[in-house]
Design an enzyme around this catalytic site. Structure first.
Site, PDB file in Angstrom:
ATOM      1  N   PRO A   2      10.932  -8.574   2.148  1.00  0.00           N
ATOM      2  CA  PRO A   2      11.272  -7.104   3.493  1.00  0.00           C
ATOM      3  C   PRO A   2      13.053  -6.749   3.587  1.00  0.00           C
ATOM      4  CG  PRO A   2      10.377  -9.325   4.188  1.00  0.00           C
ATOM      5  CD  PRO A   2      10.623  -9.735   2.659  1.00  0.00           C
ATOM      6  N   GLU A   3      13.222  -5.700   3.973  1.00  0.00           N
ATOM      7  CA  GLU A   3      14.572  -5.627   4.084  1.00  0.00           C
ATOM      8  C   GLU A   3      15.004  -5.192   5.755  1.00  0.00           C
ATOM      9  OE1 GLU A   3      16.338  -2.157   1.885  1.00  0.00           O
ATOM     10  OE2 GLU A   3      13.992  -2.622   0.108  1.00  0.00           O
ATOM     11  N   LYS A  52      18.230  -9.974   6.029  1.00  0.00           N
ATOM     12  CA  LYS A  52      17.216 -10.901   6.544  1.00  0.00           C
ATOM     13  C   LYS A  52      17.459 -11.824   6.907  1.00  0.00           C
ATOM     14  CE  LYS A  52      17.198  -8.455   1.797  1.00  0.00           C
ATOM     15  NZ  LYS A  52      17.177  -8.057  -0.023  1.00  0.00           N
ATOM     16  N   ARG A 263      16.185  -6.666  -9.955  1.00  0.00           N
ATOM     17  CA  ARG A 263      15.049  -5.934  -9.468  1.00  0.00           C
ATOM     18  C   ARG A 263      15.091  -4.526 -10.696  1.00  0.00           C
ATOM     19  NH1 ARG A 263      13.701  -7.330  -3.968  1.00  0.00           N
ATOM     20  NH2 ARG A 263      11.950  -5.925  -4.950  1.00  0.00           N
TER      21      ARG A 263
END
Ligand SMILES: [Zn+2]
Length: 275
Positions: A2-3, A52, A263
């Protein structure tokens, strides 16, 4: 993962469900029994997010600190009937009132901390574009001294809080910045433009629950917000994220991909030049 917009929405939804109530706090899974016992019987004051990280204040100086990590979820349900909701899956933490149940599953972190510890965590985080008065200067000071790539720096939560893999790829495309350019070679005006873009884009993520970056969708959501009614977008589109090998929406070149900071990063080699 989740951002920041997801955590911001979560804080808002927790406030709507629990602020001003004294929920029962339990750990159906049993891994947070002592922490739950500390919070049980206290009033839920308010929730907020920074990047976050999620923080929820309870009375008498107890704060719940949650980081969802890669797979964590925090769902809030309004009861459709009287009585306790059945426990589904591994629920680390449950907040429950007569009207709502909030279930936290699979977080990276779930702890009860003191106000001093809240300050300490926040002090380690970079500015969050969704906070009321963030200081982008703090991010700039770290970027301009670094020989790490801008793509890596944007994912570093101590430089900029809340941005994850999708926002970094998209904002670097929108500002036509090559993702592997070193921080010390980023111009001040470029950082300012990246920051202002995130300040504009991330609230649209809060409003819709989706990361909106493509100009037509940005315009649509902004018009919806101005009209006071946000239409949930059926499908998120992107400029470069997860479009490896597809044609760039601006120039038609193939979108490239490479792993940066663990990523997959995506960019257009034609629109986003090295120099
Ligand atoms: Zn292009």
């Amino acid at each position: 993962m989740p951002e920041g917009h997801t955590l911001h929405r979560l804080a808002r939804d927790l406030d709507a469900a629990f602020a001003g109530t004294t929920p029962s706090v339990t750990s159906p899974q049993g891994k947070f029994t002592a922490g739950a016992a500390l919070l049980d019987g206290r009033e839920f004051v308010h929730a907020m997010s920074w990047g976050k990280h999620l923080f929820a204040e309870f009375t008498a100086d107890a704060w719940l600190h949650v980081h969802l990590g890669l797979i964590g979820t925090f769902t809030i349900d309004r009861h459709a009937y009287v009585g306790e909701m059945p426990v589904v899956g591994q629920v680390r933490l449950r907040l429950a009132t007569d009207e709502h149940t909030g279930d936290l599953r699979g977080p990276n972190l779930c702890a009860v901390i003191t106000p001093d510890q809240v300050e300490a965590v926040m002090g380690r985080l970079g500015p969050d574009p969704l906070r009321p008065d963030p200081d982008p200067e703090l991010g700039w000071r770290k970027i301009t001294r670094s020989n790490r790539s801008i793509a890596e720096l944007l994912m570093d939560q101590g430089v900029l809080a809340g941005v994850g893999n999708v926002y970094r790829s998209e904002v670097l495309f929108r500002q036509r910045v090559h993702p592997l350019r070193e921080g010390r070679r980023i111009k001040r005006s470029t950082w300012d433009a990246i920051w202002l873009d995130l300040v504009e884009l991330m609230p649209l993520g809060v409003a819709t629950g989706k990361i909106v970056t493509v100009a037509e969708q940005v315009a649509q959501v902004q018009a919806d917000l101005a009209a006071g009614e946000v239409d949930p977008l059926e499908e998120r589109t992107s400029y470069v994220y997860r479009r490896a090998g597809e044609p760039c929406r601006a120039c038609g070149s193939r979108i490239r991909t490479q792993v940066v900071a663990g990523r997959n990063l995506f960019w257009c080699g034609n629109c986003q030049r090295r120099s």
